[in-house]
Design an enzyme around this catalytic site. Structure first.
Site, PDB file in Angstrom:
ATOM      1  N   ASP A 137       0.886  -1.202  -0.078  1.00  0.00           N
ATOM      2  CA  ASP A 137       0.086  -0.039  -0.038  1.00  0.00           C
ATOM      3  C   ASP A 137       0.755   1.305   0.043  1.00  0.00           C
ATOM      4  O   ASP A 137       2.189   1.377   0.299  1.00  0.00           O
ATOM      5  CB  ASP A 137      -1.044   0.218   1.318  1.00  0.00           C
ATOM      6  CG  ASP A 137      -0.279  -0.540   2.539  1.00  0.00           C
ATOM      7  OD1 ASP A 137       0.801  -0.762   2.640  1.00  0.00           O
ATOM      8  OD2 ASP A 137      -0.967  -1.065   3.441  1.00  0.00           O
ATOM      9  N   GLU A 149      -9.701  -1.817   5.318  1.00  0.00           N
ATOM     10  CA  GLU A 149     -10.503  -1.617   6.572  1.00  0.00           C
ATOM     11  C   GLU A 149     -11.693  -2.458   6.772  1.00  0.00           C
ATOM     12  O   GLU A 149     -12.057  -2.912   5.631  1.00  0.00           O
ATOM     13  CB  GLU A 149     -10.823  -0.105   6.700  1.00  0.00           C
ATOM     14  CG  GLU A 149      -9.546   1.036   6.566  1.00  0.00           C
ATOM     15  CD  GLU A 149      -8.915   0.828   7.899  1.00  0.00           C
ATOM     16  OE1 GLU A 149      -8.928  -0.027   8.523  1.00  0.00           O
ATOM     17  OE2 GLU A 149      -8.258   1.952   8.201  1.00  0.00           O
TER      18      GLU A 149
HETATM   19  C1  F6R Z   1       1.200  -1.234   5.906  1.00  0.00           C
HETATM   20  C2  F6R Z   1       0.103  -2.156   6.099  1.00  0.00           C
HETATM   21  C3  F6R Z   1      -0.760  -2.012   7.517  1.00  0.00           C
HETATM   22  C4  F6R Z   1       0.170  -2.081   8.679  1.00  0.00           C
HETATM   23  C5  F6R Z   1      -0.973  -1.974   9.957  1.00  0.00           C
HETATM   24  C6  F6R Z   1      -0.011  -2.222  11.328  1.00  0.00           C
HETATM   25  O1  F6R Z   1       1.765  -1.584   4.949  1.00  0.00           O
HETATM   26  O2  F6R Z   1      -0.246  -2.699   5.265  1.00  0.00           O
HETATM   27  O3  F6R Z   1      -1.614  -3.172   7.506  1.00  0.00           O
HETATM   28  O4  F6R Z   1       0.778  -3.421   8.543  1.00  0.00           O
HETATM   29  O5  F6R Z   1      -1.542  -0.911   9.982  1.00  0.00           O
HETATM   30  O6  F6R Z   1       0.916  -1.209  11.350  1.00  0.00           O
HETATM   31  P1  F6R Z   1       2.141  -1.287  12.440  1.00  0.00           P
HETATM   32  O7  F6R Z   1       3.032  -2.305  11.930  1.00  0.00           O
HETATM   33  O8  F6R Z   1       2.834  -0.001  12.365  1.00  0.00           O
HETATM   34  O9  F6R Z   1       1.529  -1.407  13.697  1.00  0.00           O
END
Ligand code: F6R
Length: 260
Positions: free
Chosen positions: A67, A143
């Site tokens: 993403d 989401e």
């Molecule tokens: C980012 C992504 C998101 C993150 C998720 C967790 O490329 O795909 O799904 O993996 O928001 O974010 P962190 O690792 O920062 O807690």
């Protein structure tokens, strides 16, 4: 689902790195899917170490990121382009022309999303997709209420996700509302999905993903439909799993040929 619980994020990340390294050694032209955010950082550090100290060779690898924020140039410090080059791509020998990250500045977003899907197809599909999980159960930026069959497209972040990322942008109001993300259908086509989750804040989302129903309200739960989804958790992220003892027993009693 294969649930692997390790004492801490470092040990879980080292195991994830071994799985990625094995894939690349078996097939130097492997196609890897990467995630951004905080969770995969220890994995990327370990891959960099393996490249420098053990000669792990990424020169023929192709990569696709999950993403990117709409409206952020690759040079923006919070863009996922910048994060990937700072934390991984700039520190290994991957060929820049084989690195694919959604274009947050695309003028025609639907066309750019279709082209992204086509690039994944042309590369032969993704061998190992690294995933993190949001506190609301998102993977990629799919989401809650995302279609379980969705493809790469524009999505609107929830208030919860924008709050979770506010500290990196210096305020929630600076977090973009829109992102381009691979869809859940896109992710499901990866041959292996490797989801990492660390810390108490992820425990509820992990429990719903593993032990709740498959539902668009918890997008990561769609991994229950995947044939090879591995969840690598630290103790905190595993702390709300009802059947944690069973997963530990399975892990400890695998025959040698099945060990991760
Ligand atoms: C980012 C992504 C998101 C993150 C998720 C967790 O490329 O795909 O799904 O993996 O928001 O974010 P962190 O690792 O920062 O807690």
């Amino acid at each position: 689902m294969e649930i692997l619980i390790r004492p801490d994020a470092d040990q879980a990340s080292r195991l994830a790195a071994r799985i990625v390294a094995r894939t690349v050694r078996q097939n130097p032209r492997a196609v890897l899917g990467f995630a951004t955010g905080q969770t995969p950082l220890p994995l990327y550090r370990e891959l960099v170490r393996m490249h420098r100290e053990d000669g792990l060779d990424f020169s023929a690898v192709t990569s696709f990121n999950l993403d990117e924020y709409v409206g952020l140039a690759p040079s923006h410090p919070q863009s996922y382009h910048a994060a990937m080059w700072a934390n991984l791509f700039g520190r290994i020998n991957i060929a820049p022309e084989r690195v694919f990250i959604p274009d947050g500045l695309a003028v025609d977003i639907p066309a750019a999303c279709r082209a992204y899907e086509e690039s994944i197809r042309k590369a032969g599909g993704i061998d190992v997709q690294i995933l993190g999980i949001g506190t609301d159960g998102h993977i990629g930026f799919n989401e809650p209420t995302s279609s379980l069959a969705s493809r790469t497209r524009i999505k609107t972040l929830t208030a919860q996700t924008r709050r979770d990322n506010a500290e990196f942008f210096g305020g929630e109001y600076k977090v973009p509302h829109h992102v381009i993300t691979m869809g859940l259908g896109t992710i499901l086509e990866a041959r292996t999905c490797l989801l990492l989750a660390f810390g108490k804040t992820k425990a509820a989302a992990v429990a719903k993903t593993v032990e709740g129903p498959v539902t668009a309200m918890v997008p990561a739960s769609v991994l229950q439909l995947h044939q090879r989804a591995i969840l690598l958790l630290d103790e905190d992220a595993a702390s709300e799993l009802e059947r944690a003892d069973y997963y530990r027993f399975v892990d400890a009693n695998k025959p040698d040929w099945q060990k991760p």
